[in-house]
Scaffold this motif. Structure first.
Motif, PDB file in Angstrom:
ATOM      1  N   VAL A 155       0.850  -1.201   0.000  1.00  0.00           N
ATOM      2  CA  VAL A 155       0.000   0.000   0.000  1.00  0.00           C
ATOM      3  C   VAL A 155       0.882   1.246   0.000  1.00  0.00           C
ATOM      4  O   VAL A 155       0.652   2.189  -0.756  1.00  0.00           O
ATOM      5  CB  VAL A 155      -0.977   0.005   1.206  1.00  0.00           C
ATOM      6  N   GLN A 156       1.918   1.236   0.824  1.00  0.00           N
ATOM      7  CA  GLN A 156       2.850   2.358   0.872  1.00  0.00           C
ATOM      8  C   GLN A 156       3.575   2.509  -0.468  1.00  0.00           C
ATOM      9  O   GLN A 156       3.767   3.611  -0.968  1.00  0.00           O
ATOM     10  CB  GLN A 156       3.863   2.142   2.004  1.00  0.00           C
ATOM     11  N   PHE A 157       3.946   1.388  -1.066  1.00  0.00           N
ATOM     12  CA  PHE A 157       4.609   1.387  -2.368  1.00  0.00           C
ATOM     13  C   PHE A 157       3.730   2.080  -3.408  1.00  0.00           C
ATOM     14  O   PHE A 157       4.176   2.973  -4.121  1.00  0.00           O
ATOM     15  CB  PHE A 157       4.919  -0.059  -2.798  1.00  0.00           C
ATOM     16  N   PHE A 158       2.452   1.686  -3.476  1.00  0.00           N
ATOM     17  CA  PHE A 158       1.568   2.259  -4.482  1.00  0.00           C
ATOM     18  C   PHE A 158       1.153   3.690  -4.158  1.00  0.00           C
ATOM     19  O   PHE A 158       0.873   4.473  -5.063  1.00  0.00           O
ATOM     20  CB  PHE A 158       0.382   1.343  -4.766  1.00  0.00           C
ATOM     21  N   ALA A 159       1.150   4.058  -2.894  1.00  0.00           N
ATOM     22  CA  ALA A 159       0.909   5.459  -2.535  1.00  0.00           C
ATOM     23  C   ALA A 159       2.060   6.315  -3.073  1.00  0.00           C
ATOM     24  O   ALA A 159       1.837   7.414  -3.590  1.00  0.00           O
ATOM     25  CB  ALA A 159       0.777   5.612  -1.025  1.00  0.00           C
ATOM     26  N   ASN A 160       3.284   5.790  -2.979  1.00  0.00           N
ATOM     27  CA  ASN A 160       4.440   6.497  -3.543  1.00  0.00           C
ATOM     28  C   ASN A 160       4.378   6.545  -5.069  1.00  0.00           C
ATOM     29  O   ASN A 160       4.647   7.571  -5.675  1.00  0.00           O
ATOM     30  CB  ASN A 160       5.749   5.845  -3.096  1.00  0.00           C
ATOM     31  N   ILE A 161       4.019   5.415  -5.680  1.00  0.00           N
ATOM     32  CA  ILE A 161       3.882   5.348  -7.141  1.00  0.00           C
ATOM     33  C   ILE A 161       2.822   6.352  -7.602  1.00  0.00           C
ATOM     34  O   ILE A 161       2.997   7.038  -8.602  1.00  0.00           O
ATOM     35  CB  ILE A 161       3.475   3.923  -7.601  1.00  0.00           C
ATOM     36  N   GLY A 162       1.714   6.425  -6.857  1.00  0.00           N
ATOM     37  CA  GLY A 162       0.625   7.337  -7.213  1.00  0.00           C
ATOM     38  C   GLY A 162       1.049   8.788  -7.209  1.00  0.00           C
ATOM     39  O   GLY A 162       0.441   9.624  -7.877  1.00  0.00           O
ATOM     40  N   GLY A 163       2.109   9.110  -6.467  1.00  0.00           N
ATOM     41  CA  GLY A 163       2.618  10.477  -6.430  1.00  0.00           C
ATOM     42  C   GLY A 163       3.715  10.730  -7.442  1.00  0.00           C
ATOM     43  O   GLY A 163       4.205  11.855  -7.581  1.00  0.00           O
ATOM     44  N   ALA A 164       4.118   9.696  -8.169  1.00  0.00           N
ATOM     45  CA  ALA A 164       5.189   9.829  -9.161  1.00  0.00           C
ATOM     46  C   ALA A 164       4.652  10.383 -10.481  1.00  0.00           C
ATOM     47  O   ALA A 164       3.453  10.342 -10.747  1.00  0.00           O
ATOM     48  CB  ALA A 164       5.830   8.459  -9.407  1.00  0.00           C
ATOM     49  N   ASN A 165       5.557  10.853 -11.303  1.00  0.00           N
ATOM     50  CA  ASN A 165       5.200  11.286 -12.647  1.00  0.00           C
ATOM     51  C   ASN A 165       5.136  10.034 -13.526  1.00  0.00           C
ATOM     52  O   ASN A 165       6.157   9.551 -14.004  1.00  0.00           O
ATOM     53  CB  ASN A 165       6.244  12.270 -13.180  1.00  0.00           C
ATOM     54  N   LEU A 166       3.932   9.519 -13.731  1.00  0.00           N
ATOM     55  CA  LEU A 166       3.761   8.278 -14.496  1.00  0.00           C
ATOM     56  C   LEU A 166       4.114   8.431 -15.966  1.00  0.00           C
ATOM     57  O   LEU A 166       4.327   7.444 -16.663  1.00  0.00           O
ATOM     58  CB  LEU A 166       2.321   7.780 -14.376  1.00  0.00           C
TER      59      LEU A 166
END
Length: 167
Positions: free
Chosen positions: A41-52
Motif C-alpha cells: 500500500v505504501q509502495f503504491f501510494a508512492n507510485i501514485g505520487g510519481a510522474n507516471l
C-alpha cells in the motif's frame, strides 16, 4: 536513465531508505522488491505520487503497475472508494471507463489531475457527470467555483453538459 539508476541503487541489494529516492525510481521496481522497506500500500501510494508519464501510457510496465495496485488494494471489481483512489493517485488516470462508471463521483477529483483521457474514459466521465449523482450535483446547479474544481475534466465534457451549466 531511471532504469539504469535503479540497477545501480539496487546492485548491493534493495536499500532500506527507498522512500528517500525520487518516486519515479519506484516505477522500475516491483512491490516485492519494496516489501523489505514497507507495505505494498505504501509502495503504491508512492507510485501514485510519481510522474507516471516517465512510462508510456499504454506500456506493459504501466499496465502491470495498475493491475498490481488493484490487487494490493484488494479492489475485486470495478468500484474504487475515495480512500483507495487517494492511494492510487496518478494511477487513477489509467483506470478504464468501467471503473469510472462504477465508482461514480469517487474518482472525479483524482481524474481532474490527468493530462488526457482515452475515449472510453471521456464517455464514462460524461455519464457520471450527467447523472448528477456526485458531490458536485447536476450541471444545472454548478457555479464558477464548481467549474474551477472540475477544470481538469472539462476536455471530456461535451455540448450537452455545457448547455446545462448556468451562465
Amino acid at each position: 536513465q531511471l532504469s539504469c539508476l535503479v540497477k545501480l541503487v539496487t546492485l548491493p541489494g534493495i536499500p532500506k531508505d527507498l522512500d528517500s529516492y525520487p518516486k519515479e525510481l519506484l516505477l522500475f521496481l516491483s512491490p516485492s522488491d519494496y516489501a523489505g522497506t514497507g507495505s505494498c500500500v505504501q509502495f503504491f501510494a508512492n507510485i501514485g505520487g510519481a510522474n507516471l508519464d516517465v512510462l508510456p501510457r499504454e506500456s506493459t510496465q504501466r499496465k502491470e503497475l495498475l493491475l498490481e495496485a488493484l490487487a494490493c488494494l484488494k479492489i475485486p471489481g470495478t468500484q474504487v472508494t475515495e480512500e483507495k483512489a487517494e492511494i492510487l493517485g496518478h494511477l487513477v488516470c489509467d483506470l478504464g471507463g468501467e471503473y469510472i462508471r462504477s465508482s461514480g463521483g469517487n474518482l472525479l477529483k483524482h481524474l481532474s489531475q490527468c493530462d488526457s483521457f482515452l475515449p472510453d474514459q471521456e464517455e464514462a466521465i460524461r455519464s457520471v457527470i450527467s447523472s448528477g449523482n456526485t458531490t458536485f450535483g447536476s450541471p444545472e446547479v454548478w457555479s464558477a467555483s464548481t467549474l474551477n474544481e472540475l477544470s481538469g475534466l472539462i476536455p471530456a465534457f461535451d455540448h450537452s453538459i455545457f448547455q446545462k451549466v448556468p451562465k
